[in-house]
Write a protein that holds these residues in place. Structure first.
Motif, PDB file in Angstrom:
ATOM      1  N   ALA A 205       2.728 -15.586  22.184  1.00  0.00           N
ATOM      2  CA  ALA A 205       2.262 -14.314  21.602  1.00  0.00           C
ATOM      3  C   ALA A 205       3.054 -13.979  20.350  1.00  0.00           C
ATOM      4  O   ALA A 205       2.503 -13.505  19.345  1.00  0.00           O
ATOM      5  N   HIS A 206       4.360 -14.217  20.388  1.00  0.00           N
ATOM      6  CA  HIS A 206       5.223 -13.941  19.240  1.00  0.00           C
ATOM      7  C   HIS A 206       4.853 -14.831  18.053  1.00  0.00           C
ATOM      8  O   HIS A 206       4.683 -14.355  16.922  1.00  0.00           O
ATOM      9  N   ARG A 207       4.721 -16.120  18.325  1.00  0.00           N
ATOM     10  CA  ARG A 207       4.439 -17.064  17.226  1.00  0.00           C
ATOM     11  C   ARG A 207       3.042 -16.857  16.654  1.00  0.00           C
ATOM     12  O   ARG A 207       2.799 -17.126  15.474  1.00  0.00           O
ATOM     13  N   ALA A 208       2.113 -16.404  17.495  1.00  0.00           N
ATOM     14  CA  ALA A 208       0.736 -16.168  17.022  1.00  0.00           C
ATOM     15  C   ALA A 208       0.609 -14.830  16.299  1.00  0.00           C
ATOM     16  O   ALA A 208      -0.394 -14.584  15.624  1.00  0.00           O
ATOM     17  N   GLY A 209       1.602 -13.970  16.482  1.00  0.00           N
ATOM     18  CA  GLY A 209       1.561 -12.675  15.801  1.00  0.00           C
ATOM     19  C   GLY A 209       0.485 -11.746  16.322  1.00  0.00           C
ATOM     20  O   GLY A 209      -0.115 -10.983  15.565  1.00  0.00           O
ATOM     21  N   VAL A 210       0.248 -11.782  17.650  1.00  0.00           N
ATOM     22  CA  VAL A 210      -0.768 -10.887  18.215  1.00  0.00           C
ATOM     23  C   VAL A 210      -0.181  -9.481  18.373  1.00  0.00           C
ATOM     24  O   VAL A 210       1.035  -9.284  18.317  1.00  0.00           O
ATOM     25  N   GLU A 211      -1.070  -8.515  18.578  1.00  0.00           N
ATOM     26  CA  GLU A 211      -0.599  -7.132  18.750  1.00  0.00           C
ATOM     27  C   GLU A 211      -0.162  -6.850  20.178  1.00  0.00           C
ATOM     28  O   GLU A 211       0.755  -6.086  20.422  1.00  0.00           O
ATOM     29  N   ARG A 212      -0.891  -7.434  21.126  1.00  0.00           N
ATOM     30  CA  ARG A 212      -0.654  -7.083  22.528  1.00  0.00           C
ATOM     31  C   ARG A 212      -0.853  -8.320  23.395  1.00  0.00           C
ATOM     32  O   ARG A 212      -1.729  -9.141  23.140  1.00  0.00           O
ATOM     33  N   LEU A 213      -0.034  -8.407  24.438  1.00  0.00           N
ATOM     34  CA  LEU A 213      -0.110  -9.528  25.371  1.00  0.00           C
ATOM     35  C   LEU A 213      -0.450  -8.995  26.760  1.00  0.00           C
ATOM     36  O   LEU A 213       0.207  -8.068  27.255  1.00  0.00           O
ATOM     37  N   ILE A 214      -1.491  -9.566  27.361  1.00  0.00           N
ATOM     38  CA  ILE A 214      -1.823  -9.247  28.746  1.00  0.00           C
ATOM     39  C   ILE A 214      -1.606 -10.520  29.567  1.00  0.00           C
ATOM     40  O   ILE A 214      -2.227 -11.554  29.300  1.00  0.00           O
ATOM     41  N   LEU A 215      -0.727 -10.426  30.536  1.00  0.00           N
ATOM     42  CA  LEU A 215      -0.437 -11.583  31.389  1.00  0.00           C
ATOM     43  C   LEU A 215      -1.434 -11.638  32.536  1.00  0.00           C
ATOM     44  O   LEU A 215      -1.807 -10.610  33.105  1.00  0.00           O
ATOM     45  N   THR A 216      -1.845 -12.848  32.898  1.00  0.00           N
ATOM     46  CA  THR A 216      -2.741 -13.013  34.036  1.00  0.00           C
ATOM     47  C   THR A 216      -2.369 -14.296  34.768  1.00  0.00           C
ATOM     48  O   THR A 216      -1.479 -15.026  34.341  1.00  0.00           O
ATOM     49  N   HIS A 217      -3.032 -14.530  35.916  1.00  0.00           N
ATOM     50  CA  HIS A 217      -2.842 -15.760  36.683  1.00  0.00           C
ATOM     51  C   HIS A 217      -1.423 -15.880  37.241  1.00  0.00           C
ATOM     52  O   HIS A 217      -0.910 -16.965  37.470  1.00  0.00           O
ATOM     53  N   LEU A 218      -0.753 -14.739  37.478  1.00  0.00           N
ATOM     54  CA  LEU A 218       0.562 -14.793  38.127  1.00  0.00           C
ATOM     55  C   LEU A 218       0.380 -15.263  39.570  1.00  0.00           C
ATOM     56  O   LEU A 218      -0.575 -14.854  40.240  1.00  0.00           O
ATOM     57  N   LEU A 219       1.280 -16.079  40.050  1.00  0.00           N
ATOM     58  CA  LEU A 219       1.253 -16.417  41.468  1.00  0.00           C
ATOM     59  C   LEU A 219       1.387 -15.128  42.271  1.00  0.00           C
ATOM     60  O   LEU A 219       2.178 -14.242  41.910  1.00  0.00           O
ATOM     61  N   PRO A 220       0.618 -15.011  43.354  1.00  0.00           N
ATOM     62  CA  PRO A 220       0.621 -13.744  44.103  1.00  0.00           C
ATOM     63  C   PRO A 220       1.984 -13.369  44.680  1.00  0.00           C
ATOM     64  O   PRO A 220       2.214 -12.216  45.025  1.00  0.00           O
ATOM     65  N   THR A 221       2.883 -14.340  44.788  1.00  0.00           N
ATOM     66  CA  THR A 221       4.190 -14.057  45.379  1.00  0.00           C
ATOM     67  C   THR A 221       5.197 -13.501  44.371  1.00  0.00           C
ATOM     68  O   THR A 221       6.304 -13.122  44.751  1.00  0.00           O
ATOM     69  N   LEU A 222       4.822 -13.453  43.103  1.00  0.00           N
ATOM     70  CA  LEU A 222       5.783 -13.014  42.076  1.00  0.00           C
ATOM     71  C   LEU A 222       5.807 -11.501  41.928  1.00  0.00           C
ATOM     72  O   LEU A 222       4.827 -10.816  42.199  1.00  0.00           O
ATOM     73  N   ASP A 223       6.944 -10.998  41.441  1.00  0.00           N
ATOM     74  CA  ASP A 223       7.069  -9.587  41.075  1.00  0.00           C
ATOM     75  C   ASP A 223       6.570  -9.428  39.637  1.00  0.00           C
ATOM     76  O   ASP A 223       7.208  -9.912  38.696  1.00  0.00           O
ATOM     77  N   PRO A 224       5.422  -8.756  39.433  1.00  0.00           N
ATOM     78  CA  PRO A 224       4.866  -8.660  38.072  1.00  0.00           C
ATOM     79  C   PRO A 224       5.788  -7.967  37.079  1.00  0.00           C
ATOM     80  O   PRO A 224       5.762  -8.278  35.891  1.00  0.00           O
TER      81      PRO A 224
END
Ligand code: ZN
Ligand code: ZN
Length: 250
Positions: A205-224
């Motif tokens: 996201a940083h290198r692409a210079g986007v405005e906003r990052l939405i994370l998805t596909h987290l393993l269900p066991t992780l703390d978001p």
């Protein structure tokens, strides 16, 4: 000018949980609605929002079941449901049409051509679906996998699908308003090379210079919250995690 809206149907990585289907998103603008990925549970979620026969197109990033399983109930709905319509355009990578056809064969053949109009977009190919344009790329994943950049009304969304760091996602998402990126893992642990950690998603996201990052596909066991923290440290910008029902203007 109407807004371009992203609605999350599901976002769980690899398997669904009680409250969270796997990958699935709706992108809508000025009467055009496109369903992107049909993970398990997303067809139910979709029906709470619209009649599936009114979709303008379906995009399936790849054949892995957490992105494609609900193609099967959609097939039955379009074939046996209350409303007839012309074949639904679906944009898929190589190999999916054959595999889905084999699965939906009732023993008396399939009706795939009556249900779906199949398109396999090439790398870099641009496609217009109503009011939304798409440019497709290929992910770094063990099976053929589409990445995409969608644009309308001067706004843009890039979607990583499932990918390692070896794709052209930075190019595809350069300057986009929103990057929807997988972050299957967190911390330094990366048991599978063809996925991203939260830090890697933030770096892209940083290198692409986007405005906003939405994370998805987290393993269900992780703390978001930890994934958000790691991605935000690498990105330096606005980060959120996709959850069912989330609606954002891209
Ligand atoms: Zn997946
Ligand atoms: Zn996958």
């Amino acid at each position: 000018m109407q807004a371009v809206e992203l609605t999350v149907l599901g976002a769980s990585g690899t398997y669904p949980t009680a409250g969270c289907p796997t990958a699935g998103f709706l992108l809508s603008h000025e009467g055009t609605t496109v369903w992107i990925d049909a993970g398990s549970g997303t067809f139910n979620a979709l029906q709470t929002l619209m009649d599936p026969s009114e979709l303008d197109a379906l995009v399936i990033s790849h054949v892995h079941v957490d992105h494609s399983a609900d193609v099967f109930p959609l097939y039955h709905y379009l074939r046996f449901g209350p409303r007839r319509r012309p074949p639904l355009p679906w944009y898929v990578p190589e190999g999916i049409v054959e595999r889905v056809s084999a699965y939906v064969d009732s023993g008396a053949g399939t009706h795939m051509d009556e249900v779906f109009a199949s398109y396999i977009p090439g790398r870099g190919e641009e496609v217009a679906v109503g009011a939304i344009t798409f440019r497709f790329g290929r992910a770094d994943h063990p099976v053929p996998t589409l990445q995409l950049r969608a644009g309308a009304a001067g706004r843009s969304l890039a979607y990583s699908a499932d990918t390692g760091t070896g794709s052209e996602l930075i190019e595809l998402s350069r300057g986009a308003n929103t990057l929807l990126a997988e972050a299957t893992f967190q911390g330094p642990s990366k048991p599978a090379p063809h996925h991203l950690t939260a830090t890697e998603a933030g770096e892209i996201a940083h290198r692409a210079g986007v405005e906003r990052l939405i994370l998805t596909h987290l393993l269900p066991t992780l703390d978001p919250h930890q994934s958000i923290e790691e991605a935000a440290t690498a990105f330096g910008g606005d980060v959120m995690v996709a959850v069912p029902g989330l609606e954002v203007l891209i």
